[in-house]
Design a protein around this motif. Structure first.
Motif, short mmCIF file in Angstrom:
data_model
loop_
_atom_site.label_atom_id
_atom_site.label_comp_id
_atom_site.label_asym_id
_atom_site.label_seq_id
_atom_site.Cartn_x
_atom_site.Cartn_y
_atom_site.Cartn_z
N ASN A 113 23.95 -5.32 10.05
CA ASN A 113 25.01 -4.63 8.80
C ASN A 113 24.79 -5.65 8.21
OD1 ASN A 113 25.29 -1.95 9.15
ND2 ASN A 113 26.76 -2.17 9.31
N ARG A 114 24.52 -7.74 8.48
CA ARG A 114 24.86 -8.18 7.90
C ARG A 114 23.42 -9.14 7.29
NH1 ARG A 114 22.54 -13.49 9.55
NH2 ARG A 114 23.86 -15.31 8.72
N CYS A 115 23.46 -9.02 5.83
CA CYS A 115 22.41 -9.60 5.40
C CYS A 115 21.56 -10.89 5.45
CB CYS A 115 22.97 -10.13 3.57
SG CYS A 115 21.72 -10.93 2.58
N PRO A 116 20.21 -10.69 5.66
CA PRO A 116 19.50 -11.71 5.68
C PRO A 116 19.86 -12.86 5.59
CG PRO A 116 18.72 -9.59 5.71
CD PRO A 116 19.58 -9.57 5.49
N GLU B 255 20.00 -9.70 15.27
CA GLU B 255 19.54 -8.37 15.44
C GLU B 255 20.98 -7.70 16.00
OE1 GLU B 255 17.31 -6.27 16.80
OE2 GLU B 255 15.18 -6.82 16.32
N ALA B 256 22.03 -8.25 16.83
CA ALA B 256 23.12 -7.76 16.91
C ALA B 256 23.90 -7.24 15.96
CB ALA B 256 24.10 -9.08 17.62
#
Length: 687
Positions: A160-163, A156-157
């Protein structure tokens, strides 16, 4: 049960026993591959990797259980493009999921991280550890099939990070191989058994093929077992030309026809990475007709690489070991292609007209000799697990048997340095395939040598058609070191069917060889008929070619004026003449017909046939002057190829004989003539 069937099943069970003993756990029943392959569109080596893990037993129950297992793994883990979203959803729900997919990697240099892309799953930008990239460089070059354990974590934070996270990546390849075990095991199989085993390992059923077709299938494997080997195969559709390079080996890549770049193939200057030739054992081009380089110097760099195994980009020279294979379709019958053009015709013009490029081909497989595939051509028997077989071939690239024949034979004097290199490489590749342990007899190596000479001679024969005299020496041979007996090796499609038949022809049938409209040199046949009449002269076969018509009319006018000097029985007033002219090579009509036409008319008028297997060269001007032969050496070479034994040459061409190799002159009975009348007498054997 018939004796034949019983005998075959005994042979099979004996073979299976041998395979159990020497290659336990490394063989698989190929009908299993077929059974599952039809449902899942994965390369054969991916399938057999799984079958090797679960089904390399001989026990029927274990095999069935293994097949169920493999089907389940494929159903759950193999990603079908249309089900990609379903699997991504499962991954999100469960938190982790194992997939079988093709993974490729790029460096994101803005963020300085490697990012992977999953071909069927359709996800991009998944971070991947540097260790995988350095261990499996091919991830950077077109990608490889892998079994990947994925995890899903949405932060959530940091939105932009790839999950997606790669927890573990396992390329689908054999972990290790002891080549000495393979060499030792080879001694327990006969030559025929081993060749059949190799063919079954590629999925084919050898009992359906003649020995010749088996060998042509083996030749397809040479680029996978021999470094820097250049092979070409053109033939009809549906004969499995690209199958080997796409499905059978994880070490080869098939570049489908169309545009390619020097950066992709050789070296990318911007990110300093080696292209396909540095990362694969074999780069195969499908549909050669469509090959196009975006770069001007593409073919030039490819030529350099095919000759030396190195290429220069920027300031440095790079070496690579990939073999080059070119496969494509010939749409007409071989006889037609040979008469009208040459066997490299399907290549794009930049390559087909470049004799230096074609001269780098080590082998030309006659694809038209391989029958179109039918279901029974695919085996249900045991063969090596494809992946294991691919590793054997990869390991054998490290050794060479190019000198295998030297103890027994030496090569004839028609082979130049390029021919010798080509023959050695083919000998080395086939020897490694059939005798990986290096144990063979003189007869064994002679068979391989003959095959190698034929495959290279096919290239040289076509070069001779394209490049003329530079490539005249095509009579390949080898000499026995003990008996000094020299054996010549023919090319089947060039043999027989000569354009100029042996024996006496009919009166009025004359052959000549000269330049056609296209600039190529070809054979023309003149056929005359004579009937009672009023001196009419008709001609067919010339179409609308004005120059050819004028040349023939000049011949008739010449005979009207000078016929009595040859014989009083030649009449241009009480007879009608019909002349038909045939362009035997389909290269366009020739204008050099006046002198041959004079000889043809006299032949039918006097009812005397020309000398057997003879060709009339030279021409006659309107003023009655004898004209010499253009490009005498190349013209004589075409005469030889077409079956001529006797050649009539104008005395004015005698000065040009110095340009003709002495071996070529020695092939003919050469007859000089000084005038048109002299040509008639000598052509018809009149003293």
């Amino acid at each position: 049960m018939s004796d034949d069937v019983q005998h075959r099943t005994e042979d099979q069970s004996e073979m299976i026993e041998k395979l159990k003993t020497w290659f336990s756990g490394k063989i698989v029943r190929k009908d299993l591959t077929k059974r599952i392959k039809e449902g899942a569109n994965v390369p054969v080596y991916v399938l057999e990797y799984l079958l090797g893990m679960y089904c390399s037993s001989m026990d029927e129950e274990e095999i069935e259980a293994g097949v169920v297992n493999v089907k389940q793994i494929l159903a759950e883990n193999y990603v079908r493009p249309d089900e990609a979203q379903k699997i991504i959803s499962k991954l999100r729900e469960r938190g982790s999921y194992t997939v079988i997919d093709k993974v490729s990697v790029k460096l994101n240099y803005k963020n300085d991280v490697y990012e992977s892309e999953f071909s069927n799953l359709g996800i991009k930008g998944v971070p991947i550890a540097e260790t995988y990239v350095s261990d499996y460089e091919r991830l950077l070059c077109g990608g490889i099939w892998c079994i990947v354990q994925l995890e899903y974590f949405y932060d959530e934070a940091d939105k932009n990070r790839c999950p997606f996270i790669i927890r573990k990546l396992t390329p689908i390849q054999m972990p290790s191989l002891d080549i000495e075990e393979v060499k030792a095991a080879r001694a327990n199989f006969t030559d025929d058994e081993w060749i059949d085993l190799v063919l079954r390992s590629t999925g084919m059923e050898p009992s359906q093929f003649s020995k010749r077709v088996k060998w042509l299938h083996l030749a397809r494997l040479i680029p996978l077992i021999e470094n820097n080997y250049n092979l070409c195969e053109l033939g009809p559709r549906g004969t499995g030309k690209s199958h080997i390079y796409k499905e059978i080996s994880p070490n080869s890549i098939l570049v489908s026809g169309g545009q390619t770049t020097v950066a992709n193939l050789f070296y990318n200057m911007s990110n300093k990475t080696v292209g396909l030739v540095g990362l694969w054992d074999c780069v195969a081009f499908d549909e050669v007709a469509g090959i196009k380089f975006k770069d001007q110097d593409g073919v030039q760099i490819m030529k350099d690489y095919m000759a030396s195994g190195s290429f220069a980009r920027g300031k440095e020279e790079k070496n690579a070991y990939a073999s080059m294979t070119f496969v494509g379709n010939i749409n007409q019958s071989v006889d037609v292609v040979l008469k009208t053009s040459h066997l490299f015709d399907p290549f794009p013009d930049a390559m087909a007209n470049d004799s230096a490029f074609l001269d780098r081909m080590h082998c030309y497989i006659p694809g038209w000799e391989i029958p179109k595939y039918r279901p029974e051509y695919f085996t249900n028997d045991y063969g090596f697990i494809t992946d294991y077989f691919a590793e054997i071939m990869r390991e054998l690239r490290k050794i060479s048997y190019g000198d295998a024949f030297e103890k027994f034979f030496k090569l004839g004097n028609n082979l130049n340095q390029r021919d010798v290199i080509a023959v050695r490489r083919t000998v080395s590749g086939l020897t490694k395939l059939i005798y990986p342990n290096g144990q063979f007899t003189k007869e064994n190596v002679e068979e391989i040598l003959r095959f190698a000479l034929e495959m290279r001679r096919r290239v040289k024969e076509q070069l001779k058609k394209i490049g003329g005299m530079e490539f005249y020496d095509v009579n390949f041979s080898y000499i026995d070191q003990e008996t000094f007996n020299e054996e010549f090796v023919p090319v089947p499609e060039q043999g027989g069917g000569k354009l100029i038949p042996e024996g006496m022809g009919k009166p009025g049938h004359i052959y000549t060889v000269s330049h056609g409209k296209s600039g190529m040199i070809g054979v023309y046949k003149l056929e005359m008929q004579m009937t009672s009449g009023t001196g009419k002269f008709e001609k067919t076969g010339l179409g609308s070619d004005r120059e050819a018509r004028e040349a023939v009319d000049t011949a008739y006018r010449y005979l009207k004026a000078n016929g009595k000097n040859i014989s009083g029985s030649i009449s241009t007033t009480t007879k009608d003449y019909l002349m038909h002219i045939q362009d035997m090579n389909g290269i366009g009509m020739t204008k050099y017909l006046t002198l041959p036409a004079v000889v043809a008319i006299c032949s039918v008028a006097l009812n005397k046939p020309a000398l057997s297997s003879s060709v009339v060269l030279g021409d006659l001007s309107i003023g009655g002057t004898i004209m010499k032969v253009e490009e005498l050496a190349n013209t004589l070479q075409v005469c030889l190829d077409s079956g001529a034994k006797k050649v009539l040459i104008p005395i004015t061409s005698a000065v040009d004989l110095g340009t003709v190799p002495s071996e070529l002159i020695g092939c003919f009975n050469i007859i000089f003539y000084q005038s048109a009348e002299d040509a008639v007498f000598k052509a018809l054997g009149v003293e």
